[in-house]
Scaffold this motif. Structure first.
Motif, PDB file in Angstrom:
ATOM      1  N   GLN A  26     -16.633  11.013   0.953  1.00 55.43           N
ATOM      2  CA  GLN A  26     -15.952  10.110   0.028  1.00 55.43           C
ATOM      3  C   GLN A  26     -16.984   9.584  -0.970  1.00 55.43           C
ATOM      4  N   ASP A  73     -13.361  13.205  -1.463  1.00 58.73           N
ATOM      5  CA  ASP A  73     -12.434  12.133  -1.830  1.00 58.73           C
ATOM      6  C   ASP A  73     -13.125  11.268  -2.886  1.00 58.73           C
ATOM      7  N   THR A  75     -13.327   8.291  -5.534  1.00 59.57           N
ATOM      8  CA  THR A  75     -12.699   6.987  -5.700  1.00 59.57           C
ATOM      9  C   THR A  75     -13.548   6.104  -6.598  1.00 59.57           C
ATOM     10  N   ARG A 102      -8.445   9.393  -6.347  1.00 60.66           N
ATOM     11  CA  ARG A 102      -7.645   8.177  -6.158  1.00 60.66           C
ATOM     12  C   ARG A 102      -7.524   7.467  -7.498  1.00 60.66           C
ATOM     13  N   SER A 130      -2.227   4.535  -6.138  1.00 60.67           N
ATOM     14  CA  SER A 130      -1.898   3.240  -5.555  1.00 60.67           C
ATOM     15  C   SER A 130      -0.701   2.650  -6.290  1.00 60.67           C
ATOM     16  N   ILE A 211      -1.816   1.013   4.061  1.00 58.64           N
ATOM     17  CA  ILE A 211      -3.181   0.614   4.372  1.00 58.64           C
ATOM     18  C   ILE A 211      -3.246  -0.898   4.556  1.00 58.64           C
ATOM     19  N   SER A 255     -19.375   7.799   3.235  1.00 62.32           N
ATOM     20  CA  SER A 255     -18.997   7.176   1.973  1.00 62.32           C
ATOM     21  C   SER A 255     -20.256   6.986   1.141  1.00 62.32           C
ATOM     22  N   CYS A 265     -18.114   4.050   5.936  1.00 58.72           N
ATOM     23  CA  CYS A 265     -16.783   4.037   5.323  1.00 58.72           C
ATOM     24  C   CYS A 265     -16.829   3.188   4.068  1.00 58.72           C
ATOM     25  N   ASP A 266     -15.759   3.222   3.303  1.00 58.44           N
ATOM     26  CA  ASP A 266     -15.663   2.485   2.051  1.00 58.44           C
ATOM     27  C   ASP A 266     -15.680   0.975   2.287  1.00 58.44           C
ATOM     28  N   SER A 310      -6.449   3.710   7.580  1.00 57.46           N
ATOM     29  CA  SER A 310      -7.582   4.448   7.035  1.00 57.46           C
ATOM     30  C   SER A 310      -7.229   4.822   5.607  1.00 57.46           C
ATOM     31  N   CYS A 311      -8.144   5.487   4.924  1.00 51.31           N
ATOM     32  CA  CYS A 311      -7.841   5.937   3.564  1.00 51.31           C
ATOM     33  C   CYS A 311      -6.692   6.936   3.552  1.00 51.31           C
TER      34      CYS A 311
END
Length: 317
Positions: A26, A73, A75, A102, A130, A211, A255, A265-266, A310-311
């Motif tokens: 990510q 991914d 973002t 995203r 989103s 989410i 990430s 992770c993000d 999660s994403c």
């Protein structure tokens, strides 16, 4: 904030480490965004200056090729606003068969970005957009006046290009609650979104990801300022679901921050909690990827509460 049982103490030893393989890379290409959403955990906005440079992107490409990463991914922020965005997408598509972007959708109505829906379709990009709600008054309250109408126009354009209709043009949506509460059951919310958007706007899409808002970044300050932080953390902790742990995204991904630092992770990136090995993306180039201990914090309860989060949406086994 009142005492909350340490998240890591709830996790079995075997789930405290990543896997030996890297499935998802990510890449947060910057915090610059055309919007300043109230729930944004990375506190993105028009005044943010953090932008990923091409050198970091080159390292991401190398790691993707060497580790045979299954999914990249991309973002942000609004990732489209990075000046190297289109080059990076084109190059990453050569190295990986599954590329996600995203998008907040609204950016695609602005000058200089209107060609990107076609660009996404040409490169078979999975678009994850989103859409805080399927009604204008709710979404505009989160994102600003007129944001819902703009988003709907972009989704309709994506549909006209084949998104949500053709197998290789995947359009997924993300629902975040607008306040200090949990999202509804994902399957039920997806059914509701599909019925409303089809009936009102003729829109189709593949899946909806629900989410849970993680208590980091701008949402953390919202909780704090509204005196909801303690009650929200108690709710997260009390809703811990052991069945979600095996599917935690931090076990299978890395990430990457705009400066090349890496995180589990993000949400850890938003909490400035880098990986336990202190590596950067540059350190992974030319190396064998190995399991490492995951860095946990109490914000991780956001990923294990209820149906899990999660994403990629709910994670309950």
């Amino acid at each position: 904030m009142e005492h909350i049982q340490a998240f890591e103490s709830r996790i079995e030893e075997r789930f405290r480490y990543t896997e030996n393989n890297l499935d998802v890379l990510q890449v947060n290409v910057g915090k610059l965004c055309n919007l300043s959403c109230k729930h944004c955990h990375v506190e993105a906005g028009p005044n943010r200056k953090e932008i990923m440079g091409r050198e970091v992107m080159e390292a991401c490409l190398s790691v993707c090729r060497e580790q045979k990463v299954k999914t990249v991914d991309i973002t942000g922020g609004a990732p489209e606003m990075n000046p190297h965005f289109e080059w990076f997408v084109e190059e990453i598509c050569k190295a990986c068969s599954h590329v996600i972007v995203r998008s907040n959708l609204v950016i695609l109505t602005e000058e200089g970005y209107r060609h990107l829906p076609k660009f996404f379709a040409d490169h078979k990009i999975e678009v994850v957009c989103s859409l805080p709600y399927y009604q204008a008054k709710v979404m505009d309250r989160v994102r600003g006046d007129g944001s819902f109408e703009k988003a709907i126009r972009v989704i309709q354009e994506l549909n006209s290009l084949g998104y949500g209709r053709e197998d290789d043009l995947v359009l997924n949506m993300v629902y975040n609650p607008s306040g200090a509460f949990f999202p509804p059951v994902q399957r039920a919310m997806e059914k509701e979104y599909k019925a409303k958007l089809l009936g009102d706007y003729g829109i189709v899409f593949n899946h909806l990801f629900t989410i849970t808002n993680n208590p980091t970044g701008r949402f953390f300050y919202f909780l704090q300022n509204s005196c909801n932080l303690n009650s929200y953390m108690r709710k997260l902790c009390g809703s811990f679901n052991q069945a979600t742990v095996e599917g935690l995204m931090c076990r299978y991904q890395v990430s990457v921050g705009y400066d090349g630092r890496i995180y589990d992770c993000d949400f850890n990136q938003a909490s400035d909690l880098p990986v336990s090995t202190s590596e950067t993306i540059f350190d992974l180039v030319g190396k064998t990827y190995r399991a490492r201990k995951i860095c946990f914090g109490n914000h991780c309860y956001g990923c294990t509460a209820g149906q899990g989060s999660s994403c990629g949406g709910a994670t309950e086994a």
